[in-house]
Design a protein around this motif. Structure first.
Motif, PDB file in Angstrom:
ATOM      1  N   ALA A  33       8.977   0.889  14.203  1.00 46.96           N
ATOM      2  CA  ALA A  33      10.242   1.717  13.391  1.00 46.96           C
ATOM      3  C   ALA A  33       9.622   1.756  12.131  1.00 46.96           C
ATOM      4  CB  ALA A  33      11.844   1.562  13.300  1.00 46.96           C
ATOM      5  N   PRO A  34       9.386   2.316  11.516  1.00 45.01           N
ATOM      6  CA  PRO A  34       9.020   2.460   9.864  1.00 45.01           C
ATOM      7  C   PRO A  34       9.573   1.749   9.216  1.00 45.01           C
ATOM      8  CG  PRO A  34       8.906   4.715  10.204  1.00 45.01           C
ATOM      9  CD  PRO A  34       9.094   3.923  11.845  1.00 45.01           C
ATOM     10  N   GLU A  35       9.407   0.773   8.669  1.00 44.65           N
ATOM     11  CA  GLU A  35      10.030  -0.239   7.211  1.00 44.65           C
ATOM     12  C   GLU A  35      10.193   0.369   6.213  1.00 44.65           C
ATOM     13  OE1 GLU A  35       8.964  -4.792   8.500  1.00 44.65           O
ATOM     14  OE2 GLU A  35       6.483  -3.395   8.469  1.00 44.65           O
ATOM     15  N   MET A  36       9.724   0.813   5.847  1.00 40.66           N
ATOM     16  CA  MET A  36       9.616   2.431   4.410  1.00 40.66           C
ATOM     17  C   MET A  36       9.551   3.225   5.265  1.00 40.66           C
ATOM     18  SD  MET A  36       6.981   0.153   2.374  1.00 40.66           S
ATOM     19  CE  MET A  36       7.713   0.222   0.890  1.00 40.66           C
ATOM     20  N   GLU A  37       9.921   4.473   3.546  1.00 39.35           N
ATOM     21  CA  GLU A  37       8.771   5.763   4.539  1.00 39.35           C
ATOM     22  C   GLU A  37       7.926   5.939   4.656  1.00 39.35           C
ATOM     23  OE1 GLU A  37      10.543   9.277   5.200  1.00 39.35           O
ATOM     24  OE2 GLU A  37      12.337   7.544   4.190  1.00 39.35           O
ATOM     25  N   PRO A  38       7.029   6.340   5.111  1.00 36.37           N
ATOM     26  CA  PRO A  38       5.624   6.444   4.808  1.00 36.37           C
ATOM     27  C   PRO A  38       5.156   7.666   4.392  1.00 36.37           C
ATOM     28  CG  PRO A  38       6.845   6.467   8.148  1.00 36.37           C
ATOM     29  CD  PRO A  38       7.626   6.826   6.476  1.00 36.37           C
ATOM     30  N   PHE A  39       3.790   7.530   4.050  1.00 39.02           N
ATOM     31  CA  PHE A  39       3.347   8.378   2.786  1.00 39.02           C
ATOM     32  C   PHE A  39       2.271   9.356   3.250  1.00 39.02           C
ATOM     33  CE2 PHE A  39       0.649   9.615  -0.174  1.00 39.02           C
ATOM     34  CZ  PHE A  39       1.558  10.431  -1.193  1.00 39.02           C
ATOM     35  N   THR A  44       0.620  -1.032  -0.093  1.00 41.91           N
ATOM     36  CA  THR A  44      -0.238  -0.119   0.241  1.00 41.91           C
ATOM     37  C   THR A  44       0.642   0.634   0.278  1.00 41.91           C
ATOM     38  OG1 THR A  44      -1.934  -0.915   1.474  1.00 41.91           O
ATOM     39  CG2 THR A  44      -1.782   1.355   1.152  1.00 41.91           C
ATOM     40  N   THR A  45       1.722   1.181   0.889  1.00 48.07           N
ATOM     41  CA  THR A  45       2.960   2.619   1.339  1.00 48.07           C
ATOM     42  C   THR A  45       3.547   2.634  -0.263  1.00 48.07           C
ATOM     43  OG1 THR A  45       2.852   1.980   2.718  1.00 48.07           O
ATOM     44  CG2 THR A  45       4.533   3.540   2.357  1.00 48.07           C
ATOM     45  N   GLU A  46       3.731   1.801  -0.964  1.00 48.65           N
ATOM     46  CA  GLU A  46       5.261   1.229  -2.429  1.00 48.65           C
ATOM     47  C   GLU A  46       3.873   2.612  -3.377  1.00 48.65           C
ATOM     48  OE1 GLU A  46       8.839   1.514  -4.233  1.00 48.65           O
ATOM     49  OE2 GLU A  46       8.324   1.940  -2.319  1.00 48.65           O
ATOM     50  N   LEU A  47       2.182   1.799  -3.759  1.00 43.32           N
ATOM     51  CA  LEU A  47       2.020   2.180  -4.171  1.00 43.32           C
ATOM     52  C   LEU A  47       1.869   3.978  -4.132  1.00 43.32           C
ATOM     53  CD1 LEU A  47      -0.085   1.456  -6.590  1.00 43.32           C
ATOM     54  CD2 LEU A  47      -1.893   0.609  -4.754  1.00 43.32           C
ATOM     55  N   ALA A  48       1.399   3.938  -3.304  1.00 38.29           N
ATOM     56  CA  ALA A  48       1.312   5.545  -2.762  1.00 38.29           C
ATOM     57  C   ALA A  48       2.440   6.888  -3.416  1.00 38.29           C
ATOM     58  CB  ALA A  48       1.363   5.885  -1.371  1.00 38.29           C
ATOM     59  N   HIS A  49       3.442   5.536  -3.426  1.00 33.72           N
ATOM     60  CA  HIS A  49       4.932   6.751  -3.323  1.00 33.72           C
ATOM     61  C   HIS A  49       4.951   6.459  -5.148  1.00 33.72           C
ATOM     62  CE1 HIS A  49       6.580   7.838   0.520  1.00 33.72           C
ATOM     63  NE2 HIS A  49       6.361   6.424   0.479  1.00 33.72           N
ATOM     64  N   GLU A  98      12.781   1.735  -3.015  1.00 33.59           N
ATOM     65  CA  GLU A  98      13.379   3.219  -3.072  1.00 33.59           C
ATOM     66  C   GLU A  98      13.415   3.453  -1.617  1.00 33.59           C
ATOM     67  OE1 GLU A  98      13.534   5.233  -6.493  1.00 33.59           O
ATOM     68  OE2 GLU A  98      14.493   3.667  -8.376  1.00 33.59           O
ATOM     69  N   THR A  99      11.925   2.900  -1.354  1.00 38.36           N
ATOM     70  CA  THR A  99      11.861   3.658   0.035  1.00 38.36           C
ATOM     71  C   THR A  99      11.607   3.128   1.124  1.00 38.36           C
ATOM     72  OG1 THR A  99       9.198   3.137  -0.506  1.00 38.36           O
ATOM     73  CG2 THR A  99       9.550   5.127  -1.442  1.00 38.36           C
ATOM     74  N   ARG A 100      12.661   2.199   0.856  1.00 34.63           N
ATOM     75  CA  ARG A 100      13.144   1.230   2.714  1.00 34.63           C
ATOM     76  C   ARG A 100      13.496   1.823   3.418  1.00 34.63           C
ATOM     77  NH1 ARG A 100      10.406  -3.077   3.546  1.00 34.63           N
ATOM     78  NH2 ARG A 100      11.825  -3.230   4.783  1.00 34.63           N
ATOM     79  N   HIS A 150       0.133  12.204 -10.259  1.00 39.03           N
ATOM     80  CA  HIS A 150      -1.075  11.547  -8.786  1.00 39.03           C
ATOM     81  C   HIS A 150      -1.141  12.410  -7.358  1.00 39.03           C
ATOM     82  CE1 HIS A 150      -2.604   9.546 -12.402  1.00 39.03           C
ATOM     83  NE2 HIS A 150      -1.471   8.507 -12.444  1.00 39.03           N
ATOM     84  N   ASP A 151      -2.143  12.796  -7.686  1.00 41.07           N
ATOM     85  CA  ASP A 151      -2.210  13.574  -6.437  1.00 41.07           C
ATOM     86  C   ASP A 151      -2.866  12.457  -5.361  1.00 41.07           C
ATOM     87  OD1 ASP A 151      -3.017  14.715  -4.417  1.00 41.07           O
ATOM     88  OD2 ASP A 151      -4.616  15.937  -4.953  1.00 41.07           O
ATOM     89  N   VAL A 152      -1.714  12.010  -4.666  1.00 42.02           N
ATOM     90  CA  VAL A 152      -2.101  10.505  -3.794  1.00 42.02           C
ATOM     91  C   VAL A 152      -2.526  11.306  -2.336  1.00 42.02           C
ATOM     92  CG1 VAL A 152      -1.648   8.204  -3.789  1.00 42.02           C
ATOM     93  CG2 VAL A 152      -1.066   9.628  -5.782  1.00 42.02           C
ATOM     94  N   ARG A 153      -3.643  10.031  -1.962  1.00 43.83           N
ATOM     95  CA  ARG A 153      -3.592   9.772  -0.514  1.00 43.83           C
ATOM     96  C   ARG A 153      -4.039   8.595   0.279  1.00 43.83           C
ATOM     97  NH1 ARG A 153      -5.212  14.905   1.934  1.00 43.83           N
ATOM     98  NH2 ARG A 153      -5.285  16.667  -0.191  1.00 43.83           N
TER      99      ARG A 153
END
Length: 377
Positions: free
Chosen positions: A54-60, A18-23, A184-186, A30-33
């Motif tokens: 701790a976040p496993e990847m960069e939170p969106f 979900t998080t990576e899809l948003a990134h 890349e967002t990990r 795209h304007d994503v939330r």
């Protein structure tokens, strides 16, 4: 575009997807939330760790947490808010347990399975159309959700065949894009576990990794290990669904106590490289399944995979090239594959052919299908 689904602080592959899809959607302009859960399940329905600190990847950002299983009044309220503000809603379908909440959201959206002028398009993104271990209520609950979507996205042809029996909405198939560990967002980026593709001396240790549920066939692997090469050990690392007592009992019954290391509990990202560095290959003895990111994870670390011929595993593992394939639920066949793996030269040859996953290309193709599902409305 609004994505409704789990994200940090929830753990696991679906939250990371979900998080990576948003990134990835945001990177395309795209304007994503994300609209997520403050309380996703009652504890009795998920007997394990649900969150990580701790976040496993960069939170969106932006992400909101308006959903709770305790607050049904918030479900339709979110739908009404999105009806006025969103153009597309991607509903991440994880489990029929959440169907009542999703039906409340869809009611607020005014979703009826055919997009109305001025209302958002709804895409149901199904990680599994139906659970691997099913109850009588699962199919009607899932049908009630999917029939109100404008399009359905699944990850395999087999899941598409299942989905078309539950909805008249168009069903699209997009192969799961790599999102575990390679994104890349990990926050933690693993480096290859071994600098050399070949190794002179096998470690004679295998790895079973991930959330441990009956359909994943750990018991089959243990029986195969008992019947296979007598000097090969196994590390089992992951959270046990419902506890590890049955597995410990089977390990003792098979006389494997000195060859099997159990490491129960969620595996932190920082510990993953060491697990693969200490193993010759990953074993996925699934009885059933759709798609597994663990093949990509093994290949990222330069490890071949021994797997069964279920779901997308035969497409992800090339038998005799970068891994070995056997029939599911067959300890004798799996034991034969383990013996073959340790025949002279076989492990080194398989390891030399392993290639890392195509993360960027995989996501480009995935987003094309998702956005195409929206455009056909």
């Amino acid at each position: 575009m609004t994505i409704i689904g789990p994200t940090h602080p929830y753990k696991g592959g679906i939250a990371q997807h979900t998080t990576e899809l948003a990134h990835r959607l945001a990177a395309r302009g795209h304007d994503v939330r994300i609209e997520s859960w403050s309380a996703q399940y009652p504890a009795r329905l998920y007997p394990g760790q649900q969150r990580v600190e701790a976040p496993e990847m960069e939170p969106f950002d932006p992400t909101r947490y308006p959903l709770s299983w305790r607050r049904p009044d918030g479900w339709a309220r979110l739908g009404r808010r999105l009806r006025a503000s969103a153009d597309v809603v991607v509903l991440v379908v994880v489990t029929p347990i959440q169907a009542p909440a999703y039906l409340g959201i869809l009611s607020g959206l005014g979703a009826r399975g055919r997009r109305r002028a001025g209302s958002p398009a709804v895409v149901a993104l199904c990680h599994n159309v139906l659970p691997h271990e099913r109850r009588a209520v699962d199919e009607p609950l899932t049908r009630a959700v999917l029939r109100r979507a404008d399009a359905v996205l699944v990850h395999t042809d087999a899941e598409a065949a299942r989905a078309v029996t539950l909805t008249t909405a168009p069903v699209r198939v997009a192969a799961m894009a790599p999102h575990l560990w390679a994104a890349e967002t990990r926050r933690v980026h693993p480096s290859p576990s071994r600098p050399e593709a070949r190794q002179d001396e096998p470690l004679r240790r295998l790895l079973f990794f991930g959330l441990i549920r009956p359909y994943k066939g750990l018991d089959v692997l243990l029986r195969a290990l008992a019947a296979g090469p007598a000097d090969v050990a196994l590390t089992v690392a992951g959270e046990f669904w419902g506890g590890a007592e049955q597995t410990r009992a089977l390990v003792g019954e098979l006389g494997l106590a000195d060859r099997v290391e159990l490491r129960p509990g969620y595996v932190d990202a920082a510990d993953v490289p060491g697990l693969f560095a200490a193993a010759d290959a990953l074993v996925l003895p699934y009885r059933a399944g759709t798609a597994s990111q663990n093949v990509d994870l093994a290949h990222l670390h330069g490890r071949p995979v021994v797997a069964t011929t279920v779901g997308t595993l035969p497409a992800a593992v090339a038998d005799g090239v970068d891994g070995l394939l056997v029939a599911p639920d067959d300890p004798a066949a799996l034991a034969g594959a383990l013996r073959r793996l340790y025949e002279p030269g076989v492990l080194a040859a398989l390891t030399a052919k392993v290639r890392p996953p195509d993360t960027t290309g995989g996501w480009d193709r995935y987003l094309d299908v998702l956005l195409g599902a929206v455009r056909v409305q």
